[in-house]
Design a protein around this motif. Structure first.
Motif, PDB file in Angstrom:
ATOM      1  N   ARG A 107     -41.703   0.711   3.555  1.00  0.00           N
ATOM      2  CA  ARG A 107     -41.880   1.692   2.490  1.00  0.00           C
ATOM      3  C   ARG A 107     -42.538   1.062   1.260  1.00  0.00           C
ATOM      4  NH1 ARG A 107     -36.931   5.120  -0.390  1.00  0.00           N
ATOM      5  NH2 ARG A 107     -38.143   5.922  -2.163  1.00  0.00           N
ATOM      6  N   HIS A 108     -42.156  -0.192   0.988  1.00  0.00           N
ATOM      7  CA  HIS A 108     -42.673  -0.860  -0.202  1.00  0.00           C
ATOM      8  C   HIS A 108     -43.348  -2.180   0.184  1.00  0.00           C
ATOM      9  CE1 HIS A 108     -40.934   1.959  -2.990  1.00  0.00           C
ATOM     10  NE2 HIS A 108     -39.737   1.806  -2.443  1.00  0.00           N
ATOM     11  N   PRO A 109     -44.657  -2.171   0.357  1.00  0.00           N
ATOM     12  CA  PRO A 109     -45.366  -3.410   0.676  1.00  0.00           C
ATOM     13  C   PRO A 109     -45.134  -4.516  -0.351  1.00  0.00           C
ATOM     14  CG  PRO A 109     -46.764  -1.539   1.160  1.00  0.00           C
ATOM     15  CD  PRO A 109     -45.547  -0.983   0.469  1.00  0.00           C
ATOM     16  N   VAL A 110     -44.930  -4.158  -1.617  1.00  0.00           N
ATOM     17  CA  VAL A 110     -44.699  -5.191  -2.620  1.00  0.00           C
ATOM     18  C   VAL A 110     -43.412  -5.957  -2.336  1.00  0.00           C
ATOM     19  CG1 VAL A 110     -43.431  -3.741  -4.291  1.00  0.00           C
ATOM     20  CG2 VAL A 110     -44.765  -5.704  -5.097  1.00  0.00           C
ATOM     21  N   LEU A 111     -42.409  -5.290  -1.753  1.00  0.00           N
ATOM     22  CA  LEU A 111     -41.183  -5.992  -1.378  1.00  0.00           C
ATOM     23  C   LEU A 111     -41.425  -6.930  -0.204  1.00  0.00           C
ATOM     24  CD1 LEU A 111     -38.363  -3.292  -1.714  1.00  0.00           C
ATOM     25  CD2 LEU A 111     -39.042  -5.079  -3.331  1.00  0.00           C
ATOM     26  N   ALA A 112     -42.363  -6.559   0.659  1.00  0.00           N
ATOM     27  CA  ALA A 112     -42.724  -7.450   1.757  1.00  0.00           C
ATOM     28  C   ALA A 112     -43.372  -8.715   1.203  1.00  0.00           C
ATOM     29  CB  ALA A 112     -43.667  -6.738   2.715  1.00  0.00           C
ATOM     30  N   ALA A 113     -44.279  -8.535   0.245  1.00  0.00           N
ATOM     31  CA  ALA A 113     -44.933  -9.689  -0.370  1.00  0.00           C
ATOM     32  C   ALA A 113     -43.906 -10.567  -1.076  1.00  0.00           C
ATOM     33  CB  ALA A 113     -46.000  -9.219  -1.356  1.00  0.00           C
ATOM     34  N   ARG A 114     -42.977  -9.932  -1.777  1.00  0.00           N
ATOM     35  CA  ARG A 114     -41.958 -10.714  -2.493  1.00  0.00           C
ATOM     36  C   ARG A 114     -41.056 -11.457  -1.517  1.00  0.00           C
ATOM     37  NH1 ARG A 114     -38.399  -9.023  -7.835  1.00  0.00           N
ATOM     38  NH2 ARG A 114     -37.138 -10.923  -7.850  1.00  0.00           N
ATOM     39  N   ALA A 115     -40.762 -10.837  -0.385  1.00  0.00           N
ATOM     40  CA  ALA A 115     -39.929 -11.510   0.613  1.00  0.00           C
ATOM     41  C   ALA A 115     -40.637 -12.733   1.181  1.00  0.00           C
ATOM     42  CB  ALA A 115     -39.566 -10.534   1.731  1.00  0.00           C
ATOM     43  N   VAL A 116     -41.948 -12.638   1.378  1.00  0.00           N
ATOM     44  CA  VAL A 116     -42.705 -13.810   1.835  1.00  0.00           C
ATOM     45  C   VAL A 116     -42.562 -14.933   0.816  1.00  0.00           C
ATOM     46  CG1 VAL A 116     -45.005 -14.721   2.344  1.00  0.00           C
ATOM     47  CG2 VAL A 116     -44.351 -12.460   3.181  1.00  0.00           C
ATOM     48  N   MET A 117     -42.647 -14.576  -0.470  1.00  0.00           N
ATOM     49  CA  MET A 117     -42.536 -15.563  -1.537  1.00  0.00           C
ATOM     50  C   MET A 117     -41.148 -16.204  -1.586  1.00  0.00           C
ATOM     51  SD  MET A 117     -43.188 -15.061  -5.660  1.00  0.00           S
ATOM     52  CE  MET A 117     -41.780 -13.978  -5.971  1.00  0.00           C
ATOM     53  N   GLU A 118     -40.115 -15.404  -1.405  1.00  0.00           N
ATOM     54  CA  GLU A 118     -38.755 -15.881  -1.632  1.00  0.00           C
ATOM     55  C   GLU A 118     -38.011 -16.334  -0.382  1.00  0.00           C
ATOM     56  OE1 GLU A 118     -37.784 -13.202  -5.617  1.00  0.00           O
ATOM     57  OE2 GLU A 118     -37.008 -12.542  -3.661  1.00  0.00           O
ATOM     58  N   LYS A 119     -38.443 -15.859   0.783  1.00  0.00           N
ATOM     59  CA  LYS A 119     -37.670 -16.119   1.993  1.00  0.00           C
ATOM     60  C   LYS A 119     -38.398 -16.974   3.025  1.00  0.00           C
ATOM     61  CE  LYS A 119     -35.182 -11.692   1.610  1.00  0.00           C
ATOM     62  NZ  LYS A 119     -33.848 -12.272   1.317  1.00  0.00           N
ATOM     63  N   THR A 120     -39.640 -17.351   2.761  1.00  0.00           N
ATOM     64  CA  THR A 120     -40.378 -18.168   3.724  1.00  0.00           C
ATOM     65  C   THR A 120     -41.011 -19.363   3.006  1.00  0.00           C
ATOM     66  OG1 THR A 120     -42.653 -17.292   3.568  1.00  0.00           O
ATOM     67  CG2 THR A 120     -41.046 -15.977   4.805  1.00  0.00           C
ATOM     68  N   GLU A 121     -41.536 -20.280   3.802  1.00  0.00           N
ATOM     69  CA  GLU A 121     -42.265 -21.418   3.242  1.00  0.00           C
ATOM     70  C   GLU A 121     -43.747 -21.088   3.099  1.00  0.00           C
ATOM     71  OE1 GLU A 121     -42.410 -24.759   5.921  1.00  0.00           O
ATOM     72  OE2 GLU A 121     -42.284 -23.445   7.684  1.00  0.00           O
ATOM     73  N   HIS A 122     -44.135 -19.845   3.419  1.00  0.00           N
ATOM     74  CA  HIS A 122     -45.536 -19.457   3.411  1.00  0.00           C
ATOM     75  C   HIS A 122     -45.896 -18.649   2.161  1.00  0.00           C
ATOM     76  CE1 HIS A 122     -45.304 -20.868   7.468  1.00  0.00           C
ATOM     77  NE2 HIS A 122     -44.533 -19.877   7.875  1.00  0.00           N
ATOM     78  N   VAL A 123     -47.185 -18.404   2.018  1.00  0.00           N
ATOM     79  CA  VAL A 123     -47.680 -17.542   0.946  1.00  0.00           C
ATOM     80  C   VAL A 123     -48.199 -16.222   1.507  1.00  0.00           C
ATOM     81  CG1 VAL A 123     -49.507 -17.271  -0.790  1.00  0.00           C
ATOM     82  CG2 VAL A 123     -48.260 -19.413  -0.646  1.00  0.00           C
ATOM     83  N   PHE A 124     -48.809 -16.250   2.704  1.00  0.00           N
ATOM     84  CA  PHE A 124     -49.549 -15.085   3.183  1.00  0.00           C
ATOM     85  C   PHE A 124     -49.202 -14.813   4.645  1.00  0.00           C
ATOM     86  CE2 PHE A 124     -53.917 -13.196   1.915  1.00  0.00           C
ATOM     87  CZ  PHE A 124     -53.617 -11.978   2.509  1.00  0.00           C
ATOM     88  N   LEU A 125     -48.724 -13.583   4.917  1.00  0.00           N
ATOM     89  CA  LEU A 125     -48.515 -13.132   6.293  1.00  0.00           C
ATOM     90  C   LEU A 125     -49.360 -11.878   6.528  1.00  0.00           C
ATOM     91  CD1 LEU A 125     -44.628 -13.428   6.806  1.00  0.00           C
ATOM     92  CD2 LEU A 125     -46.401 -15.064   7.477  1.00  0.00           C
ATOM     93  N   ALA A 126     -49.875 -11.733   7.739  1.00  0.00           N
ATOM     94  CA  ALA A 126     -50.757 -10.596   8.027  1.00  0.00           C
ATOM     95  C   ALA A 126     -50.455  -9.983   9.382  1.00  0.00           C
ATOM     96  CB  ALA A 126     -52.223 -11.042   7.984  1.00  0.00           C
TER      97      ALA A 126
END
Length: 309
Positions: A107-126
């Motif tokens: 529903r909220h792509p921005v939350l997906a981006a934030r989760a990548v930032m906070e919950k993974t060692e990566h910056v970009f998932l596609a």
């Protein structure tokens, strides 16, 4: 920690916008209402001494839920009649960042981006990997019908018909639909977030500048926070958001000088659009070179302002 500045926030709902001759009083009222609600969401966070990251997240989430804007529920369609969404977020305290591209369902792509930032060692998932990550961490997922809007499907059909007939493009807003937010909190920290459905009738798999750190999204406490909207290919080629940072950092330009210069320079290579920017001093800048840009901001006066043209 003592307060360094009065908090500020700015949001955009896309540059290019609806052409002024097509804008009715009713439509303008609806856009300004949507912008105001989204700005208020972020302003409430800042007034409670919340972080700039939380503020931009709240504002972008509100815009993603509003079908008037090309992000989340209002995302446009690809040539395959699918929706592919991109988003990014960046924290000016340490340049931590997260981004997603080509996702559908959250529903909220921005939350997906934030989760990548906070919950993974990566910056970009596609793509599907990003979608699977969103499901695994429990982000709210919506079915295709939730994202469907007759307006966006009609826009796709009109664009495909125009291409079949070899017609001239006459609606720059087809390229410029994006939402974003930048903020400076009471501690002098800045953040930026951007979210988009991309371009109407884009090739499946196309990624614009919105999720590209340094192109459509950037934040560093020492310089600025930027969220861009426009013809993404040009913003990527110019590394527009980071170019503003570089002009401030090395060229010793002010936020206003740097942002205005980059937007003017984009015209030289055919780029159309705009951006919003703030710095740790609480300065706000909202330049654009298109007919208009849906925007709202709260400067150090604490008041909400909105604009379209």
């Amino acid at each position: 920690m003592s307060s360094l500045v009065k908090p500020v926030i700015a949001i955009h709902g896309g540059a290019g916008t609806m052409r002024s001759k097509d804008m009715t009083e009713e439509k303008e009222k609806a856009y300004r209402h949507g912008l105001t609600l989204a700005l208020e969401a972020g302003r409430a966070v800042l007034k409670a001494n919340g972080s700039a990251v939380d503020a931009v997240t709240a504002s972008v989430m509100a815009l993603e839920d509003d079908p008037l804007f090309n992000a989340g529920r209002g995302a446009v369609y690809t040539t395959n009649r699918t929706q592919e969404m991109d988003a990014a977020i960046m924290d000016g305290r340490d340049r931590n960042a997260g981004a997603v591209a080509g996702i559908f369902g959250p529903r909220h792509p921005v939350l997906a981006a934030r989760a990548v930032m906070e919950k993974t060692e990566h910056v970009f998932l596609a793509g599907e990997g990003a979608n699977e990550f969103c499901r695994e961490i429990g982000l709210e997922i919506k079915p295709a019908e939730w994202f469907y809007t007759e307006r966006r499907m009609k826009a796709l059909e009109q664009e495909m018909e125009r291409r079949r007939n070899g017609g001239e493009e006459n609606d720059p807003s087809r390229r410029h639909g994006t939402v974003g937010a930048v903020a400076c909190d009471v501690f002098g920290h800045v953040a930026a977030a951007t979210s988009t459905g991309g371009m109407t009738a884009k090739f499946p798999g196309r990624v614009g500048d919105s999720p590209v750190i340094g192109a459509g999204t950037w934040a560093d406490d020492k310089t600025c926070a930027v969220s861009a909207t426009g013809h993404g290919e040009y913003f990527i080629r110019y590394a527009a958001a980071h170019e503003i940072d570089a002009r401030i950092r090395w060229g010793k330009e002010t936020l206003e000088e740097a942002a205005q210069s980059v937007i003017k320079d984009l015209v030289k290579i055919g780029g159309e659009g705009g951006l919003i920017a703030v710095n740790a001093k609480g300065e706000v800048c909202l330049p654009f070179n298109s007919e208009g840009m849906y925007r709202a901001w709260m400067g150090q006066d604490g008041e909400i302002h909105t604009g379209i043209y």
